[in-house]
Design a protein around this motif. Structure first.
Motif, PDB file in Angstrom:
ATOM      1  N   ASP A   1       0.812  -0.986  -0.052  1.00 20.94           N
ATOM      2  CA  ASP A   1       0.086   0.046  -0.121  1.00 20.94           C
ATOM      3  C   ASP A   1       0.895   1.063   0.010  1.00 20.94           C
ATOM      4  N   TYR A   2       0.533   2.377  -0.429  1.00 20.08           N
ATOM      5  CA  TYR A   2       1.244   3.561  -0.448  1.00 20.08           C
ATOM      6  C   TYR A   2       0.384   4.743  -0.075  1.00 20.08           C
ATOM      7  N   VAL A   3       0.522   5.037   1.228  1.00 17.20           N
ATOM      8  CA  VAL A   3      -0.241   6.165   2.000  1.00 17.20           C
ATOM      9  C   VAL A   3       0.946   7.427   1.838  1.00 17.20           C
ATOM     10  N   PRO A   4       0.554   8.245   1.170  1.00 16.89           N
ATOM     11  CA  PRO A   4       1.601   9.576   1.143  1.00 16.89           C
ATOM     12  C   PRO A   4       1.472  10.366   2.514  1.00 16.89           C
ATOM     13  N   GLY A   5       2.898  10.889   2.953  1.00 20.56           N
ATOM     14  CA  GLY A   5       2.997  11.374   4.072  1.00 20.56           C
ATOM     15  C   GLY A   5       4.385  12.376   4.101  1.00 20.56           C
ATOM     16  N   LEU A   6       4.462  12.980   5.034  1.00 23.15           N
ATOM     17  CA  LEU A   6       5.680  13.693   5.391  1.00 23.15           C
ATOM     18  C   LEU A   6       6.814  12.950   5.627  1.00 23.15           C
ATOM     19  N   MET A   7       7.836  13.416   4.893  1.00 21.31           N
ATOM     20  CA  MET A   7       9.226  12.496   5.031  1.00 21.31           C
ATOM     21  C   MET A   7      10.373  13.321   5.097  1.00 21.31           C
ATOM     22  N   HIS A   8      11.469  12.858   5.915  1.00 19.49           N
ATOM     23  CA  HIS A   8      12.589  13.624   6.296  1.00 19.49           C
ATOM     24  C   HIS A   8      13.413  13.621   4.844  1.00 19.49           C
ATOM     25  N   GLY A   9      13.739  12.362   4.630  1.00 20.34           N
ATOM     26  CA  GLY A   9      14.422  12.400   3.326  1.00 20.34           C
ATOM     27  C   GLY A   9      16.066  11.795   3.441  1.00 20.34           C
ATOM     28  N   ASP A  10      16.451  11.957   4.808  1.00 14.41           N
ATOM     29  CA  ASP A  10      17.694  11.384   4.939  1.00 14.41           C
ATOM     30  C   ASP A  10      17.738  11.099   6.665  1.00 14.41           C
ATOM     31  N   TYR A  11      16.817  10.183   6.822  1.00  7.22           N
ATOM     32  CA  TYR A  11      16.883  10.039   8.281  1.00  7.22           C
ATOM     33  C   TYR A  11      17.730   8.969   8.956  1.00  7.22           C
ATOM     34  N   GLN A  12      18.539   9.469  10.059  1.00 10.20           N
ATOM     35  CA  GLN A  12      19.539   8.471  10.606  1.00 10.20           C
ATOM     36  C   GLN A  12      20.023   9.195  11.754  1.00 10.20           C
ATOM     37  N   PHE A  13      20.983   8.523  12.490  1.00 13.63           N
ATOM     38  CA  PHE A  13      21.450   9.240  13.653  1.00 13.63           C
ATOM     39  C   PHE A  13      21.881  10.588  13.552  1.00 13.63           C
ATOM     40  N   ALA A  14      22.598  10.737  12.224  1.00 14.21           N
ATOM     41  CA  ALA A  14      23.332  12.162  12.239  1.00 14.21           C
ATOM     42  C   ALA A  14      22.457  13.104  12.183  1.00 14.21           C
ATOM     43  N   ASN A  15      21.093  12.793  12.028  1.00  9.33           N
ATOM     44  CA  ASN A  15      20.281  14.069  11.803  1.00  9.33           C
ATOM     45  C   ASN A  15      19.159  14.114  12.774  1.00  9.33           C
ATOM     46  N   VAL A  16      19.575  13.876  13.897  1.00 12.46           N
ATOM     47  CA  VAL A  16      18.680  14.114  15.121  1.00 12.46           C
ATOM     48  C   VAL A  16      19.490  14.562  16.384  1.00 12.46           C
ATOM     49  N   MET A  17      18.906  14.916  17.493  1.00  9.91           N
ATOM     50  CA  MET A  17      19.533  15.561  18.533  1.00  9.91           C
ATOM     51  C   MET A  17      18.797  14.870  19.945  1.00  9.91           C
ATOM     52  N   PHE A  18      19.512  14.411  20.925  1.00 11.74           N
ATOM     53  CA  PHE A  18      18.900  13.898  22.003  1.00 11.74           C
ATOM     54  C   PHE A  18      18.900  14.786  23.297  1.00 11.74           C
ATOM     55  N   ALA A  19      18.071  14.503  24.040  1.00  9.87           N
ATOM     56  CA  ALA A  19      18.108  15.317  25.446  1.00  9.87           C
ATOM     57  C   ALA A  19      19.300  14.692  26.194  1.00  9.87           C
TER      58      ALA A  19
END
Length: 329
Positions: A185-203
């Motif tokens: 199935d294909y349900v369109p949605g918002l995506m990041h495009g380069d999602y990985q540990f390099a592109n997040v921050m943790f508290a």
């Protein structure tokens, strides 16, 4: 800042470079106790980066009030006459980036139970992102969700033919498989495009808590499950093995299994993941082309030269998965 109505009019601004690269330069900005971060393309970046920086601004502004961990949208300036390029200000995030702690900060360096939470929080970020009502948040024209998968194959095959400098074993097989198959199935949605540990921050501190998803230059409306596969394509088969410590640019030993992370994504997002193999094949194939483009223009750049041996391995693993997976036409 004064024209945008930000606090501290008349008070000097302090600026400190946090990082700089080919994509964006990032500065910590402070004025009268107001802390924020400035993102701006470097002076030598191609002109299309101006549109990219404004695209990023649209996304973080649209995420306001959502469950998705994100930075606060502070102000934007499309006038290149101010700093030489369009730029925006976002809220300062108290926390840490995995790129600053390749061996994980305490307690995640030694407590594998706590470290597992980093993986679950990472996948939860894109699960929440996939639930965002992008139309209601004014992002109806951010991408072209119709024909998304057909365009993926055509676009990246065309790019590969333009930059092709060597034969890659299995590329034709993987490409043909992707042309012959589609998601269940294909349900369109918002995506990041380069999602990985390099592109997040943790508290800071435990338990693990995702503080913000960052670096939205590839954000679009498409198939969010490709974000999941992009995150998982290089995930070790056995995260308890010593080899998992060096399988990525961060130590993945003690992380949840790929299956556990996919199940958590399904629980949070409400999307089925029975067709994950399709997305893994697509992610590996696409990443191979992205890295091959860098390798073919590497010249004396040792970082880009290092992509050389990685690309055939990616293509081969994509092809092996395509040839062994049980998947409906």
């Amino acid at each position: 800042m004064d024209e945008a109505g930000l606090p501290g009019a008349g008070v000097p601004v302090s600026a400190r470079l946090l990082s700089g690269g080919a994509q964006n330069e990032i500065y910590a900005i402070e004025r009268d106790g107001e802390r924020c971060v400035l993102r701006i393309p470097p002076a030598a970046a191609p002109t299309e980066r101006d549109k990219g920086i404004l695209r990023e601004w649209r996304i973080i502004r649209a995420l306001y009030g959502s469950e998705v961990p994100h930075t606060r949208a502070v102000a934007v300036c499309a006038d290149a006459g101010v700093l030489g390029r369009p730029f925006y200000l976002m809220g300062f995030v108290d926390g840490w980036s995995p790129m600053d702690h390749r061996n994980w900060p305490a307690p995640f360096d030694t407590d594998l139970g706590a470290r597992a939470g980093l993986g679950y929080q990472l996948v939860e970020g894109i699960a929440l992102l996939s639930k965002v009502d992008w139309r209601a948040r004014g992002l109806h024209d951010l991408g072209r969700p119709e024909g998304f998968h057909e365009r993926q194959v055509d676009r990246w095959t065309s790019l590969f033919e333009r930059i092709k400098g060597r034969e890659l074993d299995g590329m034709d097989v993987a490409t043909a498989w992707l042309r012959a198959h589609r998601p269940l199935d294909y349900v369109p949605g918002l995506m990041h495009g380069d999602y990985q540990f390099a592109n997040v921050m943790f508290a800071d501190g435990a338990p693990a808590r995702l503080a913000a998803i960052v670096d939205w230059e590839m954000g679009t409306v498409g198939d969010p499950k490709l974000d999941l596969a992009w995150m998982l394509e290089g995930w070790p088969a056995d995260t308890s093995a010593p080899e998992a410590a060096t399988a990525s640019y961060v130590n993945l030993q003690g992380m949840p299994s790929r299956e556990a992370l996919a199940a958590h994504y399904a629980d949070v997002s409400g999307r089925q993941v029975d067709d994950l193999d399709y997305y893994l094949i697509l992610a590996k194939w696409k990443l191979a082309i992205v890295l091959e483009r860098g390798y073919q223009r590497a010249g004396d750049n040792e970082k880009l030269q290092a992509f050389g041996p990685l690309v055939p391995t990616l293509v081969r693993t994509a092809t092996d998965l395509a040839e062994t997976t049980t998947y409906p036409n």
